[in-house]
Motif scaffolding. Structure first.
Motif, mmCIF file in Angstrom:
data_model
loop_
_atom_site.group_PDB
_atom_site.id
_atom_site.type_symbol
_atom_site.label_atom_id
_atom_site.label_comp_id
_atom_site.label_asym_id
_atom_site.label_seq_id
_atom_site.Cartn_x
_atom_site.Cartn_y
_atom_site.Cartn_z
ATOM 1 N N ARG A 135 7.656 9.571 3.281
ATOM 2 C CA ARG A 135 8.674 8.716 2.691
ATOM 3 C C ARG A 135 8.188 7.287 2.504
ATOM 4 N N THR A 136 7.124 6.931 3.207
ATOM 5 C CA THR A 136 6.655 5.552 3.163
ATOM 6 C C THR A 136 5.168 5.470 2.837
ATOM 7 N N VAL A 137 4.763 4.284 2.391
ATOM 8 C CA VAL A 137 3.348 3.927 2.258
ATOM 9 C C VAL A 137 3.110 2.810 3.269
ATOM 10 N N ARG A 138 2.087 2.997 4.106
ATOM 11 C CA ARG A 138 1.814 2.004 5.151
ATOM 12 C C ARG A 138 0.436 1.386 4.937
ATOM 13 N N GLU B 284 11.715 -5.956 -5.274
ATOM 14 C CA GLU B 284 11.960 -7.264 -5.879
ATOM 15 C C GLU B 284 11.647 -8.408 -4.928
ATOM 16 N N ASP B 285 11.654 -8.128 -3.619
ATOM 17 C CA ASP B 285 11.398 -9.195 -2.650
ATOM 18 C C ASP B 285 9.929 -9.601 -2.621
ATOM 19 N N PHE C 231 2.338 -3.450 6.680
ATOM 20 C CA PHE C 231 3.286 -3.468 5.567
ATOM 21 C C PHE C 231 3.746 -2.041 5.330
ATOM 22 N N THR C 232 5.059 -1.811 5.372
ATOM 23 C CA THR C 232 5.615 -0.470 5.150
ATOM 24 C C THR C 232 6.554 -0.499 3.963
ATOM 25 N N GLY D 53 12.796 1.620 -2.195
ATOM 26 C CA GLY D 53 12.109 0.556 -2.913
ATOM 27 C C GLY D 53 12.095 -0.747 -2.150
ATOM 28 N N THR D 54 12.107 -0.674 -0.813
ATOM 29 C CA THR D 54 12.117 -1.869 0.030
ATOM 30 C C THR D 54 10.915 -1.851 0.970
ATOM 31 N N SER D 55 10.600 -3.008 1.514
ATOM 32 C CA SER D 55 9.445 -3.116 2.405
ATOM 33 C C SER D 55 9.767 -3.909 3.655
ATOM 34 N N THR D 56 8.984 -3.668 4.704
ATOM 35 C CA THR D 56 9.104 -4.411 5.957
ATOM 36 C C THR D 56 7.701 -4.749 6.454
ATOM 37 N N ILE D 57 7.626 -5.760 7.313
ATOM 38 C CA ILE D 57 6.356 -6.159 7.919
ATOM 39 C C ILE D 57 6.559 -6.230 9.428
ATOM 40 N N ALA D 58 5.653 -5.606 10.177
ATOM 41 C CA ALA D 58 5.763 -5.596 11.632
ATOM 42 C C ALA D 58 4.370 -5.511 12.247
ATOM 43 N N ALA D 59 4.284 -5.825 13.541
ATOM 44 C CA ALA D 59 3.017 -5.718 14.266
ATOM 45 C C ALA D 59 2.737 -4.245 14.562
ATOM 46 N N PHE D 60 1.463 -3.914 14.797
ATOM 47 C CA PHE D 60 1.106 -2.532 15.107
ATOM 48 C C PHE D 60 -0.051 -2.495 16.093
ATOM 49 N N ASP D 61 -0.228 -1.330 16.702
ATOM 50 C CA ASP D 61 -1.319 -1.087 17.655
ATOM 51 C C ASP D 61 -2.422 -0.340 16.926
#
Length: 349
Positions: free
Chosen positions: A213-216, A232-233, A246-247, A253-261
């Motif tokens: 469902r996502t592209v990471r 659009e963001d 970046f996910t 059609g939305t994205s989020t940014i978070a830390a990862f290991d």
């Protein structure tokens, strides 16, 4: 090929002095895990050094390869007298036909010049190079510009045959770990579905399987710029910092940014998987790619059960036992001609 030879071949590649034939040979050898590990160490050492060895003023092998590429742009059917394919004889073959090749070049270049003065130059067809992996398989792809991509199982990537001449763009379906040689004048761009990643000097991982469902896009070190169609963001793109992920949600059609290991993202290259309250269905998908064995959860209600596990190069049977104990289910092994094909997990009766 013994270790000193693969080290020499890897060194020629990372310093930019490998011929087209040597790059082809290297890509073949990198399918062997032992050679892949040697290459990874040589390449990592070179990338850490952050230096570029200047090419000698005259390199016959390199010059012949580059000349061949340019001639084929005007005369696609052109080729030299075939050289012996035996790896140990390839370099000697260049010397054997070097004089004859030089004479052939004189006449061919003259012919091309005359042709271009009398008619429009033909447009050479663009060839595409594709690399792919099956379930349970990983490969390292050495690109002509000195970049390397470790391709995860059930993945494919493609790039133009003139990749190193004009632009540096690849198309990815699946998962790959990128170690890029930075070139300010020619950015390295990865197209993965709706997401476009532009290298700004870096190492990063992209997971873009069609069924997900996502592209990471996960930045390990350096800097990248990411953009996504439909978000659009993002607009012109955003720049990630190391250890940011970046996910992009393909459905919303939305994205989020978070830390990862990093161990949980790029560990797959070395058979290391970390799951922290990960749904069983996701764990099974990862293990299918790793082992080339189907992991089937017969009870759909159990598919979302969270799993915490740390797998480090365990056998498929050890993984099956760990999942059995973690879920309380039993499993049945399905074989074909004594080869394991599927593990079916179900509630105990």
């Amino acid at each position: 090929m013994d270790d000193p030879q693969i080290i020499e071949l890897a060194a020629r590649y990372v310093t930019g002095s490998a011929t087209a034939d040597e790059i082809e040979l290297l890509n073949t050898l990198l399918q062997d895990p032992r050679y892949a590990e040697i290459f990874r160490r040589v390449n990592s050492t070179w990338l850490e050094a952050g230096k570029v060895t200047p090419r000698p003023e005259f390199d016959a092998e390199w010059g012949l390869t580059r000349l061949t590429e340019k001639l084929k742009q005007h005369e696609p059917a052109f080729q030299w007298e075939p050289a012996p394919r035996h790896p140990a004889r390839r370099l000697r073959a260049y010397v054997a036909y070097g004089v004859g090749a030089a004479l052939a070049v004189v006449f061919l270049v003259a012919g091309i010049a005359m042709f271009r003065t009398n008619s429009a130059a033909p447009i050479a067809a663009i060839d595409w190079i594709e690399k792919s992996t099956r379930m349970g398989e990983k490969i390292i792809v050495a690109l002509p510009d000195g970049s390397t991509i470790t391709l995860n199982a059930d993945s494919r990537m493609s790039y133009r045959s003139d990749f190193n001449n004009q632009s540096r763009e690849v198309f990815l379906e699946g998962e790959g770990y990128f170690e890029i040689k930075h070139d300010e004048s020619r950015p390295f761009i990865v197209h993965s579905g709706s997401v476009v990643t532009k290298d700004l000097g870096t190492s990063f991982n992209i997971s873009s399987y069609p069924s997900d469902r996502t592209v990471r896009v996960s930045l390990v070190k350096g800097s990248i710029q990411v953009s996504a169609r439909g978000d659009e963001d993002i607009k012109g793109g955003i720049v990630l910092s190391p250890l940011q992920q970046f996910t992009f949600n393909k459905q919303r059609g939305t994205s989020t940014i978070a830390a990862f290991d990093t161990s949980g993202i790029a560990g797959w290259r070395d058979g290391h998987y970390v799951f922290d309250d990960t749904p069983l269905s996701v764990v099974c998908t990862e293990m299918e790619r790793e082992y080339g064995v189907k992991f089937d959860v017969a009870d759909t209600a159990m598919a979302h059960r969270p799993i915490r596990a740390d797998f480090r190069n365990q056998s498929v049977w050890t993984v099956a036992e760990i999942l059995r104990k973690a879920t309380g289910m039993s499993y049945t092994a399905v074989k074909d001609q004594n080869t394991l094909k599927k593990l079916i997990f179900a509630k105990r009766k």
